[in-house]
Design an enzyme around this catalytic site. Structure first.
Site, mmCIF file in Angstrom:
data_model
loop_
_atom_site.group_PDB
_atom_site.id
_atom_site.type_symbol
_atom_site.label_atom_id
_atom_site.label_comp_id
_atom_site.label_asym_id
_atom_site.label_seq_id
_atom_site.Cartn_x
_atom_site.Cartn_y
_atom_site.Cartn_z
ATOM 1 N N HIS A 9 -3.450 7.249 2.786
ATOM 2 C CA HIS A 9 -3.828 5.970 2.198
ATOM 3 C C HIS A 9 -5.182 5.568 2.799
ATOM 4 O O HIS A 9 -5.416 5.754 3.980
ATOM 5 C CB HIS A 9 -2.760 4.923 2.525
ATOM 6 C CG HIS A 9 -3.168 3.532 2.184
ATOM 7 N ND1 HIS A 9 -3.627 3.186 0.930
ATOM 8 C CD2 HIS A 9 -3.215 2.402 2.930
ATOM 9 C CE1 HIS A 9 -3.922 1.896 0.934
ATOM 10 N NE2 HIS A 9 -3.694 1.396 2.130
ATOM 11 N N CYS A 30 0.804 -1.235 0.000
ATOM 12 C CA CYS A 30 0.000 0.000 0.000
ATOM 13 C C CYS A 30 0.832 1.279 0.000
ATOM 14 O O CYS A 30 0.297 2.358 -0.252
ATOM 15 C CB CYS A 30 -0.951 0.015 1.190
ATOM 16 S SG CYS A 30 -2.128 -1.320 1.116
ATOM 17 N N ASN A 48 -10.216 -0.065 -0.179
ATOM 18 C CA ASN A 48 -8.758 0.036 -0.228
ATOM 19 C C ASN A 48 -8.269 -0.475 -1.587
ATOM 20 O O ASN A 48 -8.276 -1.680 -1.831
ATOM 21 C CB ASN A 48 -8.161 -0.787 0.914
ATOM 22 C CG ASN A 48 -6.642 -0.715 0.964
ATOM 23 O OD1 ASN A 48 -6.010 -0.179 0.060
ATOM 24 N ND2 ASN A 48 -6.070 -1.273 2.007
HETATM 25 O O1 UT7 Z 1 -3.818 -1.238 3.585
HETATM 26 C C1 UT7 Z 1 -2.853 -2.115 4.057
HETATM 27 C C2 UT7 Z 1 -2.841 -2.329 5.477
HETATM 28 N N1 UT7 Z 1 -4.081 -2.858 5.991
HETATM 29 C C3 UT7 Z 1 -4.724 -2.209 6.954
HETATM 30 O O2 UT7 Z 1 -4.334 -1.118 7.312
HETATM 31 C C4 UT7 Z 1 -5.895 -2.905 7.609
HETATM 32 C C5 UT7 Z 1 -5.817 -2.732 9.110
HETATM 33 N N2 UT7 Z 1 -6.849 -3.452 9.831
HETATM 34 C C6 UT7 Z 1 -8.143 -3.088 9.810
HETATM 35 O O3 UT7 Z 1 -8.515 -2.153 9.128
HETATM 36 C C7 UT7 Z 1 -9.102 -3.817 10.721
HETATM 37 O O4 UT7 Z 1 -8.361 -4.629 11.601
HETATM 38 C C8 UT7 Z 1 -10.134 -4.699 9.962
HETATM 39 C C9 UT7 Z 1 -11.132 -3.811 9.257
HETATM 40 C C10 UT7 Z 1 -9.418 -5.614 8.986
HETATM 41 C C11 UT7 Z 1 -10.907 -5.548 10.977
HETATM 42 O O5 UT7 Z 1 -11.515 -4.728 11.949
HETATM 43 P P1 UT7 Z 1 -11.314 -5.015 13.495
HETATM 44 O O6 UT7 Z 1 -12.111 -4.023 14.203
HETATM 45 O O7 UT7 Z 1 -9.841 -5.062 13.783
HETATM 46 O O8 UT7 Z 1 -11.980 -6.433 13.654
HETATM 47 P P2 UT7 Z 1 -11.324 -7.787 14.212
HETATM 48 O O9 UT7 Z 1 -10.451 -8.393 13.171
HETATM 49 O O10 UT7 Z 1 -10.773 -7.561 15.563
HETATM 50 O O11 UT7 Z 1 -12.633 -8.668 14.338
HETATM 51 C C12 UT7 Z 1 -13.653 -8.349 15.303
HETATM 52 C C13 UT7 Z 1 -14.812 -9.284 15.101
HETATM 53 C C14 UT7 Z 1 -14.399 -10.752 15.010
HETATM 54 O O12 UT7 Z 1 -15.426 -11.542 15.616
HETATM 55 P P3 UT7 Z 1 -15.231 -12.105 17.098
HETATM 56 O O13 UT7 Z 1 -13.996 -12.956 17.035
HETATM 57 O O14 UT7 Z 1 -15.086 -10.906 17.967
HETATM 58 O O15 UT7 Z 1 -16.502 -12.859 17.286
HETATM 59 C C15 UT7 Z 1 -14.379 -11.029 13.534
HETATM 60 O O16 UT7 Z 1 -14.603 -12.372 13.219
HETATM 61 O O17 UT7 Z 1 -15.452 -8.984 13.863
HETATM 62 C C16 UT7 Z 1 -15.545 -10.173 13.084
HETATM 63 N N3 UT7 Z 1 -15.472 -9.791 11.668
HETATM 64 C C17 UT7 Z 1 -16.570 -9.455 10.965
HETATM 65 N N4 UT7 Z 1 -17.870 -9.373 11.297
HETATM 66 C C18 UT7 Z 1 -18.733 -8.977 10.363
HETATM 67 C C19 UT7 Z 1 -14.392 -9.701 10.865
HETATM 68 N N5 UT7 Z 1 -14.759 -9.318 9.642
HETATM 69 C C20 UT7 Z 1 -16.102 -9.148 9.690
HETATM 70 C C21 UT7 Z 1 -17.056 -8.748 8.732
HETATM 71 N N6 UT7 Z 1 -18.352 -8.677 9.120
HETATM 72 N N7 UT7 Z 1 -16.742 -8.417 7.460
#
Ligand code: UT7
Length: 332
Positions: free
Chosen positions: A257, A117, A287
């Protein structure tokens, strides 16, 4: 008139494919909701390049064609094309070479640059140094990705985030007090464990097994990446602001970004600038990896004025991250 040469962006163009993949459609594909996606990422829809045999070069070529037309540039006058991409059409040749062929840039040399990215900022930095050295006069820097080609549309943690798109800028030398003034580029390869594509490279070439086990898709530990992204993108943006004696009042725009609205907000807060000065279009494109920053510049071009102080900042796989300080070079 200054004595030394700087590189200035003298035009910008972009292309996003027609097809729009909405959150409502994703709700039918994986266990997710519009509410979750919008509140956790800020994304409402993203564009997807459809059609067999179409790679990143299709979007990059359209962006460069628009760029050449609007800047009245003869393709034969282009010296160099750098294409920042994580999803090249093929392992080789470089997508830059394919684009050069398609737009008729017969006198240009070119190559691809992969810094995930942060690739567009790495490419902009490299291109600006080549211009400053006096060895090129017209350089096209492309940032583009067809992320849909490496996304698993049954994995809700990644498929809601990414989209396809490409942008391109023209860089030319200037002796005026405009152009790219300062850059800070960083990397930390130990971060690769949190964000990578396991198969398809020389360490794990494609086999039936790698396909069966879905190893050609983006692997991301979202939370870990999030933590590094928030800290590092904000740190580097703050560093470049401080060492150039800029203030929230003297900065016209922050161009971050577009990975997650929460990361963008944290970066803006750290340098103390108002939301109205932050380019945000993540809600419409998601993204697009290397595409995010040039697509923002393209969308905001008409609001930019000669002399505007602009900060670009990015974070991505590698890990890689960086910030650029430039003074906008023209009024549209
Ligand atoms: O561009 C290159 C670099 N990349 C980034 O900068 C991305 C950085 N990371 C992020 O933007 C975030 O971490 C994400 C958007 C990828 C994820 O958001 P988060 O708030 O960190 O969620 P998480 O991974 O901690 O997941 C929280 C919960 C989980 O469920 P449990 O284990 O708490 O029951 C996930 O399974 O949300 C669940 N989850 C979803 N639920 C509904 C993960 N994806 C989804 C989804 N819809 N699409």
């Amino acid at each position: 008139m200054r004595n030394s040469i700087r590189a200035a962006i003298t035009g910008v163009a972009a292309y996003v494919p027609e097809y729009i993949l909405s959150n409502a459609e994703l709700e039918k594909m994986v266990d997710t909701t519009d509410e979750w996606i919008v509140s956790r990422t800020g994304i409402k829809e993203r564009h997807i390049l459809k059609g067999e045999g179409k790679g990143t070069s299709v979007m990059a070529t359209k962006a460069v064609e628009e760029l050449l037309a609007k800047t009245h540039t003869n393709p034969l006058d282009i010296d160099l094309i750098i294409c920042a991409t994580t999803t090249p059409d093929m392992q080789f040749p470089a997508t830059a070479n394919i684009v050069a062929d398609k737009v008729g840039a017969k006198n240009a040399w070119g190559y691809d640059l992969n810094a995930a990215c942060s690739g567009f900022l790495y490419a902009l930095t490299t291109a600006s140094k080549i211009i400053e050295s006096g060895s090129a006069n017209k350089v096209v820097v492309i940032g583009g990705d067809k992320m849909s080609s490496i996304i698993d549309y049954s994995d809700r943690s990644t498929c809601v985030i990414f989209g396809d798109g490409a942008g391109a800028v023209l860089l030319e030398p200037t002796q005026e007090d405009i152009g790219i003034i300062d850059t800070i580029m960083r990397s930390d390869g130990s971060g690769r464990i949190h964000l990578h594509q396991k198969a398809g490279g020389s360490a794990m070439p494609a086999t039936h097994d790698t396909v069966t086990h879905k190893l050609h898709y983006v692997y991301q530990e979202g939370q870990a990446v999030f933590k590094f992204a928030v800290t590092n993108m904000a740190d580097v943006a703050e560093q470049i602001v401080t060492r150039n004696q800029l203030t929230p009042e003297t900065i016209a725009w922050l161009v971050p970004h577009q990975a997650n609205k929460r990361i963008i907000d944290a970066t803006a807060r750290r340098i103390g600038i108002d939301d109205s000065k932050v380019m945000i279009n993540i809600e419409r494109y998601g993204n697009t990896t290397n595409g995010t920053i040039p697509i923002c510049l393209w969308e905001w071009e008409k609001k930019l004025h000669k002399g505007d102080n602009i900060i670009l900042a990015a974070f991505g796989g590698g890990f890689t991250w960086g910030a650029v300080y430039l003074k906008w070079a023209y009024n549209s």
